[in-house]
Write a protein that holds these residues in place. Sequence first.
Motif, PDB file in Angstrom:
ATOM      1  N   ALA A 293       0.757  -1.574   0.097  1.00 19.54           N
ATOM      2  CA  ALA A 293       0.034   0.016   0.100  1.00 19.54           C
ATOM      3  C   ALA A 293       0.830   1.238   0.048  1.00 19.54           C
ATOM      4  O   ALA A 293       0.583   2.268  -0.657  1.00 19.54           O
ATOM      5  CB  ALA A 293      -0.878   0.096   1.348  1.00 19.54           C
ATOM      6  N   THR A 294       1.912   1.274   0.735  1.00 19.62           N
ATOM      7  CA  THR A 294       2.791   2.556   0.618  1.00 19.62           C
ATOM      8  C   THR A 294       3.666   2.558  -0.568  1.00 19.62           C
ATOM      9  O   THR A 294       3.550   3.801  -1.144  1.00 19.62           O
ATOM     10  CB  THR A 294       3.842   2.055   1.806  1.00 19.62           C
ATOM     11  N   ALA A 295       3.912   1.497  -1.149  1.00 23.78           N
ATOM     12  CA  ALA A 295       4.501   1.621  -2.621  1.00 23.78           C
ATOM     13  C   ALA A 295       3.557   2.231  -3.542  1.00 23.78           C
ATOM     14  O   ALA A 295       3.675   3.164  -4.413  1.00 23.78           O
ATOM     15  CB  ALA A 295       5.162   0.436  -3.140  1.00 23.78           C
ATOM     16  N   LYS A 296       2.243   1.671  -3.461  1.00 26.55           N
ATOM     17  CA  LYS A 296       1.216   2.215  -4.700  1.00 26.55           C
ATOM     18  C   LYS A 296       0.802   3.693  -4.242  1.00 26.55           C
ATOM     19  O   LYS A 296       0.622   4.533  -4.960  1.00 26.55           O
ATOM     20  CB  LYS A 296       0.232   1.143  -4.541  1.00 26.55           C
ATOM     21  N   ASP A 301       0.633   9.293  -5.687  1.00 26.81           N
ATOM     22  CA  ASP A 301       0.902  10.566  -5.492  1.00 26.81           C
ATOM     23  C   ASP A 301       2.027  11.182  -5.941  1.00 26.81           C
ATOM     24  O   ASP A 301       2.135  12.256  -6.338  1.00 26.81           O
ATOM     25  CB  ASP A 301       0.893  10.636  -3.887  1.00 26.81           C
ATOM     26  N   ALA A 302       3.307  10.457  -5.827  1.00 30.56           N
ATOM     27  CA  ALA A 302       4.305  11.049  -6.463  1.00 30.56           C
ATOM     28  C   ALA A 302       4.286  11.268  -8.038  1.00 30.56           C
ATOM     29  O   ALA A 302       4.879  11.991  -8.752  1.00 30.56           O
ATOM     30  CB  ALA A 302       5.703  10.435  -5.946  1.00 30.56           C
ATOM     31  N   ALA A 332       1.545   7.982 -16.805  1.00 28.22           N
ATOM     32  CA  ALA A 332       1.502   8.371 -15.404  1.00 28.22           C
ATOM     33  C   ALA A 332       0.213   8.395 -14.662  1.00 28.22           C
ATOM     34  O   ALA A 332       0.003   8.116 -13.641  1.00 28.22           O
ATOM     35  CB  ALA A 332       2.617   9.329 -15.066  1.00 28.22           C
ATOM     36  N   LYS A 333      -0.657   9.166 -15.530  1.00 29.74           N
ATOM     37  CA  LYS A 333      -1.964   9.713 -14.906  1.00 29.74           C
ATOM     38  C   LYS A 333      -2.647   8.257 -14.757  1.00 29.74           C
ATOM     39  O   LYS A 333      -3.433   8.071 -13.763  1.00 29.74           O
ATOM     40  CB  LYS A 333      -2.333  10.729 -15.944  1.00 29.74           C
ATOM     41  N   ARG A 334      -2.615   7.506 -15.643  1.00 29.83           N
ATOM     42  CA  ARG A 334      -3.548   6.433 -15.843  1.00 29.83           C
ATOM     43  C   ARG A 334      -3.055   5.264 -14.657  1.00 29.83           C
ATOM     44  O   ARG A 334      -3.801   4.845 -13.891  1.00 29.83           O
ATOM     45  CB  ARG A 334      -3.353   5.576 -17.187  1.00 29.83           C
ATOM     46  N   THR A 335      -1.782   5.261 -14.665  1.00 24.69           N
ATOM     47  CA  THR A 335      -1.179   4.305 -13.578  1.00 24.69           C
ATOM     48  C   THR A 335      -1.307   4.990 -12.319  1.00 24.69           C
ATOM     49  O   THR A 335      -1.428   3.957 -11.176  1.00 24.69           O
ATOM     50  CB  THR A 335       0.159   3.805 -13.787  1.00 24.69           C
ATOM     51  N   GLU A 336      -1.692   5.890 -11.971  1.00 22.44           N
ATOM     52  CA  GLU A 336      -2.032   6.625 -10.838  1.00 22.44           C
ATOM     53  C   GLU A 336      -3.106   5.971 -10.142  1.00 22.44           C
ATOM     54  O   GLU A 336      -3.211   5.723  -8.855  1.00 22.44           O
ATOM     55  CB  GLU A 336      -1.933   8.186 -10.892  1.00 22.44           C
ATOM     56  N   PHE A 337      -4.119   5.557 -11.102  1.00 19.71           N
ATOM     57  CA  PHE A 337      -5.365   5.205 -10.427  1.00 19.71           C
ATOM     58  C   PHE A 337      -5.414   3.449 -10.812  1.00 19.71           C
ATOM     59  O   PHE A 337      -6.427   2.997 -10.313  1.00 19.71           O
ATOM     60  CB  PHE A 337      -6.525   5.609 -11.320  1.00 19.71           C
ATOM     61  N   LEU A 338      -4.311   2.896 -11.355  1.00 21.45           N
ATOM     62  CA  LEU A 338      -4.447   1.571 -11.685  1.00 21.45           C
ATOM     63  C   LEU A 338      -4.413   0.608 -10.435  1.00 21.45           C
ATOM     64  O   LEU A 338      -3.375   1.059  -9.614  1.00 21.45           O
ATOM     65  CB  LEU A 338      -3.388   1.278 -12.626  1.00 21.45           C
ATOM     66  N   GLN A 345      -5.120   3.645  -1.043  1.00 20.97           N
ATOM     67  CA  GLN A 345      -3.756   2.958  -0.645  1.00 20.97           C
ATOM     68  C   GLN A 345      -3.698   3.440   0.755  1.00 20.97           C
ATOM     69  O   GLN A 345      -3.344   2.586   1.788  1.00 20.97           O
ATOM     70  CB  GLN A 345      -2.772   3.309  -1.352  1.00 20.97           C
ATOM     71  N   LEU A 346      -4.109   4.781   1.268  1.00 13.69           N
ATOM     72  CA  LEU A 346      -4.194   5.134   2.613  1.00 13.69           C
ATOM     73  C   LEU A 346      -5.050   4.247   3.374  1.00 13.69           C
ATOM     74  O   LEU A 346      -4.583   3.968   4.696  1.00 13.69           O
ATOM     75  CB  LEU A 346      -4.309   6.539   2.760  1.00 13.69           C
ATOM     76  N   ARG A 347      -6.151   3.985   3.000  1.00 13.92           N
ATOM     77  CA  ARG A 347      -7.118   3.189   3.696  1.00 13.92           C
ATOM     78  C   ARG A 347      -6.655   1.718   4.102  1.00 13.92           C
ATOM     79  O   ARG A 347      -6.814   1.337   4.860  1.00 13.92           O
ATOM     80  CB  ARG A 347      -8.494   3.498   2.865  1.00 13.92           C
ATOM     81  N   THR A 348      -6.028   1.353   2.912  1.00  8.75           N
ATOM     82  CA  THR A 348      -5.463  -0.063   3.015  1.00  8.75           C
ATOM     83  C   THR A 348      -4.432  -0.196   3.991  1.00  8.75           C
ATOM     84  O   THR A 348      -4.135  -1.007   4.844  1.00  8.75           O
ATOM     85  CB  THR A 348      -5.100  -0.478   1.694  1.00  8.75           C
TER      86      THR A 348
END
Length: 359
Positions: A293-296, A301-302, A332-338, A345-348
Amino acid sequence: MDFTLTEAQHDLGGLARTVLTDWTTKNAPDATGYDRELWSALARAGLLEAALPAPVGGGFDLLEQCSVLIEIGRTVAPAPYLTSVAVAAAAIAQFGSREQRTRWATPVAAGTATFAVALSTEDDRFAAERTDTGWRIHGSHSAVPAGAFADTFLVEAATAEGPLLLVLDRATDGLRVTGQHVVDGSDAALLELDAMVDDTAVLGAPGDGSARWVHRRATIAACAYQLGVVERGLELTSEYALTRKQFDKPIGTFQAVRQRLADAYLDVEAVRLSLWQAAWRESEGIPADAEVATAKFWAADAGHRVAHTMVHVHASIGIFLEYPVHRYFTAAKRTEFLFGAATEQLRTLADALTTAPRL
């Protein structure tokens, strides 16, 4: 942990860079997300087979897959390695029977088939009920990556006994595939299901943990791909800042631009560090929910910040469809939400930190 890359990671990553760079210097990617000749070239080089566990492939696994995915991200090449190899074929090698591996994973390793992956989200999910002859599956899933051209689909369905993984051929009765155009092309598809399948299509068993395994692997794979995208995007942006002049000076000499590029560099390194931490723990069989979750989170975000830095430093040329930076921005924008954006991810991560035992 040891962040030093293995010899296999170096070799496979270097080979992937050679093959992909050679292809991208000779070809302009279209919007389909898939080039059959490139896929065959990756297979001939052994890149599809090598990073799959035995007996399907060469005995390598997640870490080596990440090295290849980084290189695919660096070129934004139309190769569905993430869905086909790192997720679907790897899951079949892990949980499938010998017959299932021969039927579905071996063709992927040979470069003659591709997979799409439809995992449950808050908005898109399938349900399955057991029958006397197998399973009845129904539901829909939108914007499935690689779905427009995939030969086979790995889908997750909810059952009374827990999540279930199923493998469906494109010709399955009751499966309707409708191509969709997304931000960076037309490879995605809407899947609509009302089908009956027998137990030969079932991977593992309901609630056996296979679906969670696939979710973790898919998320890590997306992070690796995103690392390649933002790493190369930052390189292109830095090169532009050195050559583009305003007031007879390279714009890279201006303090605001230097600071923006420095922040982007830190973001890329955060994506890199968190990716390899999550991938290493997963590959070692150590609980990794929090790290994944941290990695995603960082990849999302980054990745968002670096993508916008690319465009802002390039100014208007950064969004021209004919200019290469635009491909990195949209990727990058698409992978942001993939497989889950930053908030998800913060919830997870919160759930993982409050419920899971830590080592």
